[in-house]
Design a protein around this motif. Structure first.
Motif, PDB file in Angstrom:
ATOM      1  N   UNK A 200       0.842  -1.195   0.000  1.00 56.41           N
ATOM      2  CA  UNK A 200       0.000   0.000   0.000  1.00 56.41           C
ATOM      3  C   UNK A 200       0.882   1.253   0.000  1.00 56.41           C
ATOM      4  N   UNK A 201       0.243   2.400  -0.032  1.00 50.56           N
ATOM      5  CA  UNK A 201       0.997   3.657   0.035  1.00 50.56           C
ATOM      6  C   UNK A 201       1.688   3.742   1.384  1.00 50.56           C
ATOM      7  N   UNK A 202       2.909   4.278   1.382  1.00 51.84           N
ATOM      8  CA  UNK A 202       3.672   4.318   2.618  1.00 51.84           C
ATOM      9  C   UNK A 202       3.657   5.723   3.207  1.00 51.84           C
ATOM     10  N   UNK A 203       2.716   5.972   4.084  1.00 48.57           N
ATOM     11  CA  UNK A 203       2.651   7.239   4.813  1.00 48.57           C
ATOM     12  C   UNK A 203       3.595   7.161   6.005  1.00 48.57           C
ATOM     13  N   UNK A 204       3.767   8.301   6.671  1.00 48.39           N
ATOM     14  CA  UNK A 204       4.621   8.334   7.861  1.00 48.39           C
ATOM     15  C   UNK A 204       4.089   7.388   8.937  1.00 48.39           C
ATOM     16  N   UNK A 205       2.755   7.298   9.045  1.00 51.44           N
ATOM     17  CA  UNK A 205       2.151   6.408  10.047  1.00 51.44           C
ATOM     18  C   UNK A 205       2.441   4.943   9.719  1.00 51.44           C
ATOM     19  N   UNK A 227      17.649   7.947  15.133  1.00 54.82           N
ATOM     20  CA  UNK A 227      17.226   7.404  13.844  1.00 54.82           C
ATOM     21  C   UNK A 227      17.808   8.282  12.741  1.00 54.82           C
ATOM     22  N   UNK A 228      18.532   7.673  11.804  1.00 58.66           N
ATOM     23  CA  UNK A 228      19.171   8.406  10.698  1.00 58.66           C
ATOM     24  C   UNK A 228      18.496   8.007   9.390  1.00 58.66           C
ATOM     25  N   UNK A 229      17.957   8.995   8.669  1.00 50.88           N
ATOM     26  CA  UNK A 229      17.307   8.734   7.379  1.00 50.88           C
ATOM     27  C   UNK A 229      17.673   9.851   6.409  1.00 50.88           C
ATOM     28  N   UNK A 230      17.133   9.756   5.187  1.00 49.95           N
ATOM     29  CA  UNK A 230      17.291  10.878   4.266  1.00 49.95           C
ATOM     30  C   UNK A 230      16.313  11.991   4.657  1.00 49.95           C
ATOM     31  N   UNK A 231      16.280  13.052   3.872  1.00 51.07           N
ATOM     32  CA  UNK A 231      15.475  14.211   4.247  1.00 51.07           C
ATOM     33  C   UNK A 231      14.057  14.191   3.723  1.00 51.07           C
ATOM     34  N   UNK A 236      11.020  12.072   7.979  1.00 51.38           N
ATOM     35  CA  UNK A 236      11.130  13.009   9.099  1.00 51.38           C
ATOM     36  C   UNK A 236       9.887  12.909   9.984  1.00 51.38           C
ATOM     37  N   UNK A 237       8.720  12.832   9.352  1.00 56.09           N
ATOM     38  CA  UNK A 237       7.471  12.704  10.114  1.00 56.09           C
ATOM     39  C   UNK A 237       7.417  11.372  10.861  1.00 56.09           C
ATOM     40  N   UNK A 238       8.002  10.330  10.269  1.00 54.31           N
ATOM     41  CA  UNK A 238       8.056   9.018  10.928  1.00 54.31           C
ATOM     42  C   UNK A 238       8.849   9.097  12.227  1.00 54.31           C
ATOM     43  N   UNK A 239       9.967   9.829  12.204  1.00 55.82           N
ATOM     44  CA  UNK A 239      10.768  10.008  13.416  1.00 55.82           C
ATOM     45  C   UNK A 239       9.972  10.700  14.518  1.00 55.82           C
ATOM     46  N   UNK A 240       9.180  11.715  14.126  1.00 63.39           N
ATOM     47  CA  UNK A 240       8.343  12.410  15.111  1.00 63.39           C
ATOM     48  C   UNK A 240       7.270  11.472  15.657  1.00 63.39           C
ATOM     49  N   UNK A 241       6.694  10.653  14.772  1.00 59.95           N
ATOM     50  CA  UNK A 241       5.650   9.714  15.189  1.00 59.95           C
ATOM     51  C   UNK A 241       6.186   8.716  16.219  1.00 59.95           C
ATOM     52  N   UNK A 242       7.417   8.283  16.037  1.00 57.76           N
ATOM     53  CA  UNK A 242       8.034   7.317  16.953  1.00 57.76           C
ATOM     54  C   UNK A 242       8.633   7.980  18.186  1.00 57.76           C
ATOM     55  N   UNK A 247      18.010  12.484  12.873  1.00 54.74           N
ATOM     56  CA  UNK A 247      18.941  13.344  12.148  1.00 54.74           C
ATOM     57  C   UNK A 247      18.956  12.937  10.679  1.00 54.74           C
ATOM     58  N   UNK A 248      19.106  13.934   9.827  1.00 54.78           N
ATOM     59  CA  UNK A 248      19.118  13.677   8.387  1.00 54.78           C
ATOM     60  C   UNK A 248      20.520  13.208   7.974  1.00 54.78           C
ATOM     61  N   UNK A 249      20.574  12.208   7.130  1.00 56.20           N
ATOM     62  CA  UNK A 249      21.830  11.671   6.599  1.00 56.20           C
ATOM     63  C   UNK A 249      22.721  12.803   6.084  1.00 56.20           C
ATOM     64  N   UNK A 250      23.966  12.849   6.570  1.00 58.51           N
ATOM     65  CA  UNK A 250      24.859  13.956   6.218  1.00 58.51           C
ATOM     66  C   UNK A 250      25.267  13.894   4.749  1.00 58.51           C
ATOM     67  N   UNK A 251      25.272  12.696   4.155  1.00 57.55           N
ATOM     68  CA  UNK A 251      25.590  12.594   2.726  1.00 57.55           C
ATOM     69  C   UNK A 251      24.504  13.286   1.905  1.00 57.55           C
ATOM     70  N   UNK A 252      23.239  13.104   2.299  1.00 56.78           N
ATOM     71  CA  UNK A 252      22.146  13.794   1.622  1.00 56.78           C
ATOM     72  C   UNK A 252      22.203  15.301   1.890  1.00 56.78           C
ATOM     73  N   UNK A 253      22.606  15.665   3.113  1.00 57.23           N
ATOM     74  CA  UNK A 253      22.719  17.085   3.456  1.00 57.23           C
ATOM     75  C   UNK A 253      23.779  17.769   2.594  1.00 57.23           C
TER      76      UNK A 253
END
Length: 586
Positions: A200-205, A227-231, A236-242, A247-253
């Protein structure tokens, strides 16, 4: 071993043995009984068992030898032989499963004619298992390895997670979650927790629900440091939910910092468009490609190919421009000899590109270094960005190109904004302060460094044991209830002061030590110093397990792309997860 009948031996000269009774000699007859494989004739009337060294009488027949072999050796040898063959079979089966997992081979390889012939040449006695049997072996190995990994992860006090999304060849959305921790030997380890598909669609929830389920299964719900993910917004919303530090992956930053700076430099954008067209011509034309290779050989150069820019990765822009500068002469000569209207870069454009590459080279090196998986990397983010800022300013003092200077100003502004944000994040500031290679030297701002020291002291005080109440008992007047509340407050204040003082002393002693070398392993330092700084050691184990980027999960998907190939498009999500788990963890 079966013996059909006893054999009576023929002798051509019976008198010969009578005259040479004491002399061992080899009979001149042909010994045809299989039992002679286990006996040696030591005289004309004696034989010796080669399995147990027992000497038997011999009277021109093998009956006593057969009885001896059957009574003492036949079953034993058969059992040993059978056990040896079974052990060999198991060893080869395990090696086959490991090869399939590590090399991402399909289960059907055991049915391929060429592979079966190859195995037959190597060991004719080995019978390859069926495809179904191989799959069952993979599942058994997965169950065993997962239980072992779970037991190891449950022992640790703190972990960090990395996560990323991927779309397979079947257009299935997959989520990978990896766990990083410092083990009991103070070594950094990683384990892939799972690769799960999202029909199914992958929402933050949805993402938060799956990650929470994985954390509960592995017993790490209350021990996740970060928790380290891309931006991406859903990550980002998933991190808030949990309710996890995120922190955002520094390579993506870094990718975003450089991409914005490149886009804001309009003159460089025109040069890039021209370079893309030029590279596209050489990559699409066989004649042009061969001409370029021929000219490189004539000039005594190694044969290199031009690199095309990919929109999503700034590194590809760097590689495209750097390769064009390297091949400036052969590319110019090839264009001059070919019938094409595509113009080469001008001398001024090459000068601008070279100046821009000098400013960007540090960012390219930083991206590669921060993407390492096996070494502590989260604590390196602030120091590395600080070095980028200082090197950028130093390089810009000698830049003459207006294009490069404009790009450099954009880079500096973007970098400073990101540094100010990261220096205020507790996960980054504490990991940098707890890395004995950097400590306060890793901060661009002295004010932010002072704040980090206060935060470290506070965290250390929180885990220092509170002194017992008996140490302040003398402050209380027995039986005097009037002053009881004041006395309790004074006792609590003295305990807090004692704890804070102990923590401050430990932190200051650690900071006063000279920094270790940049190439040394900070975890080895903490293994040596864990008895000297016991509370800081616990914090180091907690914060130094955080990776700088989510690249470890991206590497999972580079392997997943090989697993879910055109030959394996029907793999079930469960089987994919098992194969990826074994590929990364075994």
């Amino acid at each position: 071993m079966e013996f059909i009948k006893e054999e009576r031996e023929d002798t051509s000269d019976p008198e010969e043995y009578k005259t040479k009774e004491a002399e061992p000699q080899t009979a001149k007859k042909r010994k045809t009984s299989p039992v002679w494989e286990y006996f040696d004739q030591i005289s004309f009337n004696k034989v010796k068992c080669m399995l147990c060294s027992k000497v038997l009488g011999y009277n021109n027949n093998t009956s006593s030898m057969i009885r001896h072999y059957r009574a003492l050796h036949e079953n034993k040898e058969g059992n040993e032989c059978g056990h040896s063959q079974a052990a060999r079979k198991q060893e080869l089966d395990e090696a086959l499963v490991t090869m399939i997992v590590k090399d991402t081979q399909p289960f059907s390889i055991v049915e391929d004619v060429g592979f079966r012939d190859f195995v037959q040449k190597l060991d004719p006695s080995y019978v390859l298992p069926t495809r179904r049997a191989v799959k069952a072996m993979v599942e058994a190995k997965y169950a065993e390895s997962k239980e072992k990994a779970k037991a190891e992860v449950k022992k640790v006090s703190a972990v960090s997670l990395t996560s990323d999304m991927w779309t397979s060849i079947n257009t299935d959305a997959c989520l990978a979650v990896a766990c990083h921790y410092v083990d009991s030997n103070t070594c950094l380890n990683s384990v892939l927790l799972g690769v799960l598909t999202f029909p199914q669609t992958h929402t933050a929830e949805d993402l938060a629900q799956v990650k929470a389920s994985l954390m509960e299964e592995w017993g790490i719900t209350h021990s996740v440091t970060c928790l380290v993910t891309d931006g991406a917004a859903d990550m980002i919303a998933c991190g808030r939910e949990l309710r996890l530090r995120h922190t955002v992956c520094i390579a993506h930053t870094l990718n975003l910092i450089v991409k914005k700076a490149l886009e804001q430099t309009s003159a460089l954008a025109d040069i890039r468009a021209k370079a893309r067209k030029l590279v596209g011509f050489f990559r699409s034309s066989t004649t042009a490609k061969e001409k370029l290779a021929q000219l490189q050989q004539q000039m005594g150069r190694p044969t290199l190919k031009l690199v095309q820019e990919a929109e999503a990765r700034w590194n590809s822009t760097f590689e495209m421009l750097r390769r064009l500068v390297e091949l400036r002469e052969p590319v110019g000569a090839a264009l001059a000899s070919l019938a094409t209207e595509i113009p080469p870069l001008s001398s001024d454009e090459f000068s601008s590109v070279s100046a821009c590459l000098a400013l960007l080279s540090g960012f390219n090196d930083a991206t590669a270094e921060l993407s390492e998986e096996k070494r502590v990397s989260g604590s390196k983010v602030l120091p590395l960005l600080k070095m980028l800022d200082e090197n950028l300013q130093e390089e810009m003092t000698d830049v003459a190109s207006p294009v490069a200077r404009q790009m450099g100003e954009h880079l500096k502004r973007q970098l400073r904004e990101k540094l100010n944000t990261l220096q205020s994040m507790s996960i980054m500031s504490l990991s940098t302060m707890l890395d004995p290679r950097f400590k306060a030297m890793g901060f661009l701002s002295p004010t932010k460094a002072s704040e980090a020291i206060k935060r470290l002291t506070s965290e250390c005080a929180a885990i220092v044991p509170t002194p017992s109440a008996s140490r302040g008992a003398g402050l209380v007047t027995p039986g005097n209830k009037l002053w009881r509340h004041l006395d309790d407050r004074v006792m609590e204040s003295r305990r807090r002061h004692s704890v804070t003082a102990d923590a401050a002393v430990e932190v200051q002693r650690y900071l006063a030590e000279p920094n270790i070398g940049r190439s040394e392993d900070p975890l080895q330092y903490w293994e040596r110093q864990k008895l000297i700084y016991p509370h800081l050691y616990r914090l180091a184990v907690k914060y130094l397990c955080t990776p700088a980027s989510s690249v470890p999960c991206e590497r999972v998907f580079s392997k997943a792309g090989e697993v879910v190939s055109k030959k394996r498009t029907r793999l079930s999500p469960k089987t994919l997860e098992k194969l990826m788990f074994l590929n990364k963890n075994v």
